[in-house]
Design a protein around this motif. Structure first.
Motif, PDB file in Angstrom:
ATOM      1  N   THR A 104      -8.042  -5.557  -4.460  1.00 42.10           N
ATOM      2  CA  THR A 104      -8.912  -5.042  -3.512  1.00 42.10           C
ATOM      3  C   THR A 104      -9.521  -4.085  -3.090  1.00 42.10           C
ATOM      4  OG1 THR A 104      -7.547  -4.552  -1.796  1.00 42.10           O
ATOM      5  CG2 THR A 104      -8.062  -6.558  -1.152  1.00 42.10           C
ATOM      6  N   HIS A 105      -9.197  -2.812  -3.881  1.00 41.33           N
ATOM      7  CA  HIS A 105      -9.151  -1.298  -5.105  1.00 41.33           C
ATOM      8  C   HIS A 105      -9.451  -1.309  -6.061  1.00 41.33           C
ATOM      9  CE1 HIS A 105      -8.579  -1.568  -0.575  1.00 41.33           C
ATOM     10  NE2 HIS A 105      -9.273  -0.091  -0.084  1.00 41.33           N
ATOM     11  N   GLY A 106      -9.430  -2.325  -6.740  1.00 43.51           N
ATOM     12  CA  GLY A 106      -9.963  -1.931  -8.565  1.00 43.51           C
ATOM     13  C   GLY A 106      -9.006  -2.181  -8.735  1.00 43.51           C
ATOM     14  N   THR A 146      -9.282 -12.318  -7.984  1.00 42.74           N
ATOM     15  CA  THR A 146      -9.735 -11.000  -8.758  1.00 42.74           C
ATOM     16  C   THR A 146     -10.574 -11.101  -9.516  1.00 42.74           C
ATOM     17  OG1 THR A 146      -6.820 -10.243  -7.669  1.00 42.74           O
ATOM     18  CG2 THR A 146      -8.222  -9.054 -10.010  1.00 42.74           C
ATOM     19  N   GLY A 193     -12.891  -0.966 -10.168  1.00 46.41           N
ATOM     20  CA  GLY A 193     -13.819  -0.190  -8.417  1.00 46.41           C
ATOM     21  C   GLY A 193     -12.452   1.282  -8.583  1.00 46.41           C
ATOM     22  N   SER A 251     -10.535   4.316  -7.045  1.00 50.68           N
ATOM     23  CA  SER A 251      -8.951   4.626  -5.903  1.00 50.68           C
ATOM     24  C   SER A 251      -9.173   4.652  -4.182  1.00 50.68           C
ATOM     25  CB  SER A 251      -8.484   5.680  -6.734  1.00 50.68           C
ATOM     26  OG  SER A 251      -9.206   6.660  -6.307  1.00 50.68           O
ATOM     27  N   ASP A 252      -7.872   4.317  -3.582  1.00 53.89           N
ATOM     28  CA  ASP A 252      -7.804   4.253  -2.457  1.00 53.89           C
ATOM     29  C   ASP A 252      -7.172   4.706  -1.959  1.00 53.89           C
ATOM     30  OD1 ASP A 252      -6.002   1.438  -1.391  1.00 53.89           O
ATOM     31  OD2 ASP A 252      -6.124   1.876  -3.200  1.00 53.89           O
ATOM     32  N   GLU A 253      -6.547   4.964  -0.742  1.00 50.81           N
ATOM     33  CA  GLU A 253      -5.645   5.482  -0.302  1.00 50.81           C
ATOM     34  C   GLU A 253      -4.029   5.190  -0.065  1.00 50.81           C
ATOM     35  OE1 GLU A 253      -6.433   1.452   2.057  1.00 50.81           O
ATOM     36  OE2 GLU A 253      -7.214   3.332   1.150  1.00 50.81           O
ATOM     37  N   ARG A 254      -4.341   4.149  -1.400  1.00 48.66           N
ATOM     38  CA  ARG A 254      -2.910   3.187  -1.848  1.00 48.66           C
ATOM     39  C   ARG A 254      -2.871   4.067  -3.348  1.00 48.66           C
ATOM     40  NH1 ARG A 254      -4.057  -0.880   1.415  1.00 48.66           N
ATOM     41  NH2 ARG A 254      -2.754  -0.988   2.897  1.00 48.66           N
ATOM     42  N   ASP A 306      -4.024   2.052  -5.246  1.00 54.81           N
ATOM     43  CA  ASP A 306      -3.938   1.415  -6.313  1.00 54.81           C
ATOM     44  C   ASP A 306      -5.452   1.220  -7.343  1.00 54.81           C
ATOM     45  OD1 ASP A 306      -2.338   0.096  -4.274  1.00 54.81           O
ATOM     46  OD2 ASP A 306      -1.393   0.711  -6.259  1.00 54.81           O
ATOM     47  N   GLY A 307      -6.344   2.377  -7.336  1.00 55.05           N
ATOM     48  CA  GLY A 307      -7.719   1.968  -7.775  1.00 55.05           C
ATOM     49  C   GLY A 307      -7.682   1.671 -10.029  1.00 55.05           C
TER      50      GLY A 307
END
Length: 279
Positions: free
Chosen positions: A62-64, A95, A263, A265-268, A270-271
């Motif tokens: 969900t974040h790349g 995905t 995508g 990166s996100d707060e985790r 995981d981008g």
């Protein structure tokens, strides 16, 4: 007077010889997932029996995160030729990547248990030997929670956040008894080496390796090479460090992935960072 060609430096976009084929994985809950299997080849260009097999589990979709997240692309581009490894990459449910879109929708790591099982089953069906799981970020959670299959020989975790995997999952892996190799970036945003050693102390057979200067996304050639060297050293004990040059045929991959699937990166963390620079 002929001279031997100079070895070519292996750079971020270097693609070495392998037999690469599109594959489909079929889950027990009725989904078709898309992927790619890269196999080593012999002098005649035909696939040969790999020395071992990597079943890769990608970062948060969900974040790349997807099967082309840069460490896994480079593993598939290099490790069949440099270490004789098979590399299976695939998109978990819902995905999308240039290879296509896997059926289903993202399920927060719950329904993905069927995806992990389908990947292991494909490796078994193809008689790929010495199967190891390699999880990155969200993929480490899938490995810890759903990867305790008797047919695998161990798991290698890259940047485990331990968001979804609990102490109970770590205890279950301890009871499982298979090796667990944990690569933790010194500058990770979510779990750093000292805390990782404390958390993974529940697993007696876990080896936690702190990597100086590295970050969650393993961006840059030095970070990627360290990861690939550690993977090979644990899957093939006694194998020398991977060479940084190649004296055979090679190709250069396109310099960028389509922006629609690369995508942020996100707060985790995981981008879909590509990490293409050679620094």
């Amino acid at each position: 007077m002929s001279t031997e060609p100079e070895p070519t430096p292996i750079r971020s976009l270097t693609v070495l010889p392998a037999h690469r084929e599109d594959v489909e994985l079929h889950t027990a809950d009725g989904l078709t997932l898309v992927g790619e299997l890269a196999l080593p080849v012999g002098p005649d260009g035909q696939p040969t029996t790999p020395a071992a097999t990597l079943v890769t589990l990608h970062p948060l979709p969900t974040h790349g995160g997807y099967m082309d997240s840069h460490v896994y692309r480079k593993a598939s581009w290099r490790l069949p030729a440099l270490a004789g490894l098979a590399v299976l990459r695939f998109n978990t449910r819902g995905t999308t990547s240039p290879r296509g879109t896997s059926e289903g929708t993202f399920d927060e790591g719950v329904g993905e248990r069927f995806d992990v099982a389908a990947a292991i089953e494909l490796a078994e069906f193809r008689d790929l030997p010495h199967r190891w799981l390699v999880g990155w970020s969200f993929g480490t959670e899938l490995a810890l929670v759903h990867g305790r299959d008797p047919s695998i020989e161990g798991a290698i975790l890259l940047s485990p956040p331990l968001h979804r995997a609990t102490d109970a999952d770590l205890d279950a892996w301890a009871a499982f008894g298979k090796p667990l190799v944990v690569l933790v970036p010194e500058l990770d945003d979510y779990l750093r080496p000292d805390e990782a050693r404390r958390r993974f102390a529940r697993v007696p057979q876990a080896e936690v390796i702190g990597v100086d200067g590295a970050k969650h996304l393993w961006v840059g050639e030095p970070a990627v090479r360290r990861v690939l060297d550690e993977i090979v050293a644990h899957v093939l004990p006694g194998h020398p460090p991977l060479p940084t040059t190649w004296d055979g045929p090679s190709e250069t991959a396109p310099s960028a992935l389509p922006p629609a699937v690369a995508g942020p990166s996100d707060e985790r963390g995981d981008g879909g960072a590509d990490g293409q620079e050679d620094a």
